[in-house]
Write a protein that holds these residues in place. Sequence first.
Motif, short mmCIF file in Angstrom:
data_model
loop_
_atom_site.label_atom_id
_atom_site.label_comp_id
_atom_site.label_asym_id
_atom_site.label_seq_id
_atom_site.Cartn_x
_atom_site.Cartn_y
_atom_site.Cartn_z
N PHE A 67 0.98 -1.39 -0.27
CA PHE A 67 0.40 0.06 -0.18
C PHE A 67 0.73 1.30 0.02
O PHE A 67 1.81 1.47 1.14
CB PHE A 67 -1.30 0.33 1.18
CG PHE A 67 -1.75 -0.71 1.46
CD1 PHE A 67 -3.40 -0.97 0.96
CD2 PHE A 67 -1.40 -2.37 2.28
CE1 PHE A 67 -3.61 -1.83 0.96
CE2 PHE A 67 -1.97 -4.02 2.30
CZ PHE A 67 -3.07 -3.32 1.79
N GLY A 68 0.29 2.02 -0.99
CA GLY A 68 1.39 3.46 -1.05
C GLY A 68 0.34 4.59 -0.98
O GLY A 68 -1.14 4.80 -1.21
N THR A 69 0.63 5.86 -0.56
CA THR A 69 -0.26 7.36 -0.21
C THR A 69 0.00 7.68 -1.43
O THR A 69 0.27 7.32 -2.54
CB THR A 69 0.41 8.27 0.57
OG1 THR A 69 1.58 8.63 -0.22
CG2 THR A 69 -0.01 7.19 2.25
N SER A 70 -1.72 8.49 -1.57
CA SER A 70 -1.15 8.93 -2.94
C SER A 70 0.84 10.22 -3.17
O SER A 70 0.48 10.35 -4.62
CB SER A 70 -2.60 9.86 -2.93
OG SER A 70 -2.31 11.07 -2.12
N GLY A 71 1.11 9.75 -2.50
CA GLY A 71 2.30 10.72 -2.75
C GLY A 71 3.40 10.11 -2.96
O GLY A 71 4.41 10.81 -3.03
N GLY A 72 3.44 8.37 -2.81
CA GLY A 72 4.12 8.13 -2.65
C GLY A 72 4.90 7.35 -1.68
O GLY A 72 5.71 6.47 -1.90
N ALA A 73 4.21 7.05 -0.30
CA ALA A 73 4.91 7.64 0.99
C ALA A 73 4.17 5.32 0.91
O ALA A 73 3.19 5.07 0.66
CB ALA A 73 4.91 8.31 1.68
N ASP A 74 4.92 5.19 2.27
CA ASP A 74 4.02 3.35 2.56
C ASP A 74 3.67 4.34 3.99
O ASP A 74 3.20 5.27 4.36
CB ASP A 74 5.53 2.73 3.48
CG ASP A 74 4.97 1.31 3.96
OD1 ASP A 74 4.00 1.81 3.87
OD2 ASP A 74 5.97 0.57 3.35
N THR A 75 2.00 3.38 3.41
CA THR A 75 0.92 3.94 5.03
C THR A 75 1.15 3.13 6.42
O THR A 75 0.79 3.31 6.89
CB THR A 75 -0.06 2.61 3.91
OG1 THR A 75 0.12 1.93 3.82
CG2 THR A 75 -0.82 3.51 2.42
N GLY A 76 1.98 2.07 5.73
CA GLY A 76 2.68 1.30 7.11
C GLY A 76 1.03 0.15 7.50
O GLY A 76 1.63 -0.11 8.47
N ASN A 77 1.51 0.27 6.43
CA ASN A 77 0.19 -1.46 6.88
C ASN A 77 0.59 -2.29 5.11
O ASN A 77 1.01 -2.29 5.25
CB ASN A 77 -1.52 -1.18 6.02
CG ASN A 77 -1.92 -0.58 7.25
OD1 ASN A 77 -1.77 0.33 8.46
ND2 ASN A 77 -3.11 0.17 6.87
N ALA A 78 -0.12 -3.36 6.00
CA ALA A 78 -0.03 -4.24 5.36
C ALA A 78 -0.66 -5.35 4.83
O ALA A 78 -1.73 -5.54 5.85
CB ALA A 78 1.64 -5.19 5.37
N SER A 79 -0.40 -6.85 4.39
CA SER A 79 -1.52 -7.73 3.97
C SER A 79 -1.06 -8.39 3.10
O SER A 79 -0.89 -8.91 2.38
CB SER A 79 -2.69 -7.18 2.73
OG SER A 79 -3.80 -8.58 3.23
N GLY A 80 -0.19 -9.72 4.45
CA GLY A 80 0.19 -10.70 4.10
C GLY A 80 -0.72 -12.05 4.03
O GLY A 80 -0.53 -13.17 3.36
N LYS A 81 -1.32 -11.93 5.49
CA LYS A 81 -2.96 -12.76 5.07
C LYS A 81 -3.72 -12.62 4.69
O LYS A 81 -4.64 -13.04 5.12
CB LYS A 81 -2.13 -13.43 6.50
CG LYS A 81 -1.34 -14.51 6.75
CD LYS A 81 -1.43 -15.08 5.16
CE LYS A 81 0.44 -16.72 6.48
NZ LYS A 81 0.87 -17.51 5.30
N GLY A 82 -4.27 -11.41 4.59
CA GLY A 82 -5.35 -10.58 3.72
C GLY A 82 -6.18 -12.25 2.75
O GLY A 82 -5.70 -12.99 2.05
N PRO A 83 -7.66 -11.75 2.30
CA PRO A 83 -8.25 -12.51 1.54
C PRO A 83 -8.15 -12.41 0.28
O PRO A 83 -8.37 -12.85 -0.69
CB PRO A 83 -9.41 -12.51 2.52
CG PRO A 83 -9.51 -11.18 2.61
CD PRO A 83 -8.19 -11.05 3.49
#
Length: 266
Positions: free
Chosen positions: A52-68
């Motif tokens: 996940f990246g922000t509209s400015g291209g930075a990391d949002t700080g979230n992840a999804s390794g086991k998401g559906p």
Amino acid sequence: MIPALTDTLVKGLTMTSTTLKTGTTLLTLALGPAIAFAGSANIPAVHDAMIFGTSGGADTGNASGKGPAMFAGADGGLSMKRSLVTFDLGSFIPAGVTIDLVRMDLVLGIIAGSGMGGTGSNLPSRTIRVYHLTTAWNEGSSGSPTSQTIGGTGQGFTISTGDTSWHYTNYNGSTWSNLGSDFNATEIADATFTTPFTVGQTCSWSSSGMVSDVQGWVSSPSSYHGWAIKSDLETTATSFLGWWTVDGANANSNSALQPILHVEWH
């Protein structure tokens, strides 16, 4: 021909048969120097993740390794989403074969602009490209236990140790050289999907570039880091397409939802 050979093509093979008194056919096989067996497999994903990246291209700080699900595109707030995937090549493809065809199939689970259903007609044409990843990454465990539904998971989950993200290949140690993952500049495949989008439809990519990638990985497994899936519309609001992950398929006890790589070889 005996059943064991009916689904196998053989090159460089001389065959003679002798019928025994019992009615059994004995085959005498003279193997030439260039014998090769054709085959195919539907190979499940072994790792998949969304970053996940922000509209400015930075990391949002979230992840999804086991998401559906894994998305490509942007949400209504212009947060960008990309997906990463690897398949269990070594367990299915014999060493020394020549790859003839590769097709990746992903099952659509959600469409930006329509929620869990509808046509997604706000953007009736969406091109999604597949890129060769050049850096190893770790799937991680964010999103575990995996939800059976996709709604509400599109922003990811708080990043935890071992996750991959827009910035990290393995939080909080190794990082990508480039934010948003490291991949070759030229895509290896692309496909354009058009309305009406339907939840449950299969989205497919197949190309000579995918054949070359899989051939190289079969020959040199240590170079295998998988693919990045990226939308041309990732800077356009409400543009993503989202597909079920292997974890989402498992959560629903439905293997038909998992990402599949169809490979044919000789």
